[in-house]
Design an enzyme around this catalytic site. Structure first.
Site, PDB file in Angstrom:
ATOM      1  N   HIS A  53      -3.440   4.665   7.988  1.00  0.00           N
ATOM      2  CA  HIS A  53      -2.900   4.397   9.229  1.00  0.00           C
ATOM      3  C   HIS A  53      -2.243   5.906  10.486  1.00  0.00           C
ATOM      4  O   HIS A  53      -1.828   6.373   9.284  1.00  0.00           O
ATOM      5  CB  HIS A  53      -1.503   3.730   9.903  1.00  0.00           C
ATOM      6  CG  HIS A  53      -1.605   2.178   9.539  1.00  0.00           C
ATOM      7  ND1 HIS A  53      -0.897   1.542   8.820  1.00  0.00           N
ATOM      8  CD2 HIS A  53      -2.349   0.984  10.181  1.00  0.00           C
ATOM      9  CE1 HIS A  53      -1.154  -0.096   9.091  1.00  0.00           C
ATOM     10  NE2 HIS A  53      -2.067  -0.235   9.444  1.00  0.00           N
ATOM     11  N   CYS A 106       6.489   1.033   7.901  1.00  0.00           N
ATOM     12  CA  CYS A 106       5.739  -0.278   8.532  1.00  0.00           C
ATOM     13  C   CYS A 106       7.216  -1.683   7.686  1.00  0.00           C
ATOM     14  O   CYS A 106       6.627  -2.747   8.353  1.00  0.00           O
ATOM     15  CB  CYS A 106       4.677  -0.475   7.271  1.00  0.00           C
ATOM     16  SG  CYS A 106       5.463   0.005   5.824  1.00  0.00           S
TER      17      CYS A 106
HETATM   18  C1  CIR Z   1      -2.230  -3.173   4.405  1.00  0.00           C
HETATM   19  O1  CIR Z   1      -3.242  -2.959   3.903  1.00  0.00           O
HETATM   20  O2  CIR Z   1      -1.749  -3.936   5.949  1.00  0.00           O
HETATM   21  C2  CIR Z   1      -0.727  -3.189   3.815  1.00  0.00           C
HETATM   22  N1  CIR Z   1      -0.650  -3.478   2.188  1.00  0.00           N
HETATM   23  C3  CIR Z   1       0.354  -2.255   3.819  1.00  0.00           C
HETATM   24  C4  CIR Z   1       0.690  -1.945   5.360  1.00  0.00           C
HETATM   25  C5  CIR Z   1       1.216  -1.070   5.975  1.00  0.00           C
HETATM   26  N2  CIR Z   1       0.976  -0.714   7.097  1.00  0.00           N
HETATM   27  C6  CIR Z   1       2.258  -0.207   7.911  1.00  0.00           C
HETATM   28  O3  CIR Z   1       2.471   1.236   6.873  1.00  0.00           O
HETATM   29  N3  CIR Z   1       2.822   0.231   8.895  1.00  0.00           N
END
Ligand code: CIR
Length: 256
Positions: free
Chosen positions: A160, A247
């Protein structure tokens, strides 16, 4: 008052989506304990927690940041780029409806909240594998008459935009220049992460404090040397799921 929406860790966290991090066994009990410490850190910083129950069928659902963007005037529900994450949106939407009018990104748009960096009235949005041009265009359209500018930013080699750049102070960013071009943020003072800590650019700013993972001592020292106040949390098990500190919450202002 600050509200922080969080969600308890799913027992299925080990089945999470992974893009740039190799799969390792995840100790869910340890991840949950670390998540509790993260929640306590938010409380210490003055947030009131609103915590959703764990979702055993939604491995990545602890990462609530990705399913909504909460601004002062409005919230925007996203349409996550990973199919396995779409069902995370509805329960967070229910909570947000108590605080903001709620808008939504629609198909074929995709957008992950982790790609959205708000600085003042500008939303920088990562052009990533999760957030497509249609999703970014919809966000621009939804927010145009509310006085927000939406600017797409190419990313490379990371999940991201906020894996690569986050805000430290009103005019200062923390940035990982291998994953995003520094030129895109020419109007800002930029501190770069220590090159030995490629994942260190994701910090969560709450008031005057920066919450950051314990695993990046070199970058932390750069922030301390620059005069920032840092609070450290150990999120090593959540990092195995490609998560970090922004997140795991949606933090926003609300009236008492
Ligand atoms: C994903 O790949 O969507 C999750 N394993 C990790 C999401 C992390 N989100 C973020 O950093 N905003």
């Amino acid at each position: 008052m600050w509200i922080a929406v969080t969600r308890e860790v799913s027992s299925a966290l080990g089945d999470c989506e992974l893009s740039y991090v190799p799969r390792e066994a995840i100790d869910v009990a340890r991840a949950s304990a670390q998540h509790r410490d993260y929640q306590r850190a938010l409380e210490i910083l003055g947030c009131r927690l609103l915590t959703l129950p764990a979702e055993p069928d939604l491995p990545d659902s602890v990462f609530v940041e990705d399913v909504a963007i909460v601004l002062d005037e409005v919230a925007v529900l996203t349409r996550p780029g990973a199919l396995s994450r779409r069902a995370e949106v509805a329960s967070v939407a229910e909570v947000l409806r108590g605080y903001r009018p709620v808008l939504a990104i629609a198909a074929p748009g995709t957008l992950d909240g982790g790609d959205v960096l708000r600085v003042g009235r500008t939303l920088y949005v990562g052009e990533s594998a999760r957030s497509n041009a249609e999703g970014i265009a919809q966000l621009r359209e939804l927010l145009a008459d509310r006085g927000y500018a939406v600017q797409g930013v190419p990313t490379r080699g990371c999940l991201h935009l906020k894996s690569a750049v986050t805000q430290l102070g009103d005019d200062t960013l923390l940035l990982q220049s291998e994953w995003v071009d520094r030129d895109r943020f020419a109007d800002f003072r930029v501190i770069e992460i220590d090159p030995a800590e490629p994942h260190a650019a994701n910090v969560l700013r709450i008031g005057d404090t920066l919450v950051m993972p314990a695993s990046f001592p070199r970058t932390r020292q750069r922030l301390l040397d620059a005069g920032f106040h840092v609070m450290v949390v150990d999120v090593s098990e959540l990092q195995k799921a490609e998560g970090a500190v922004t997140c795991c919450s949606l933090v926003f202002r609300a009236d008492e």
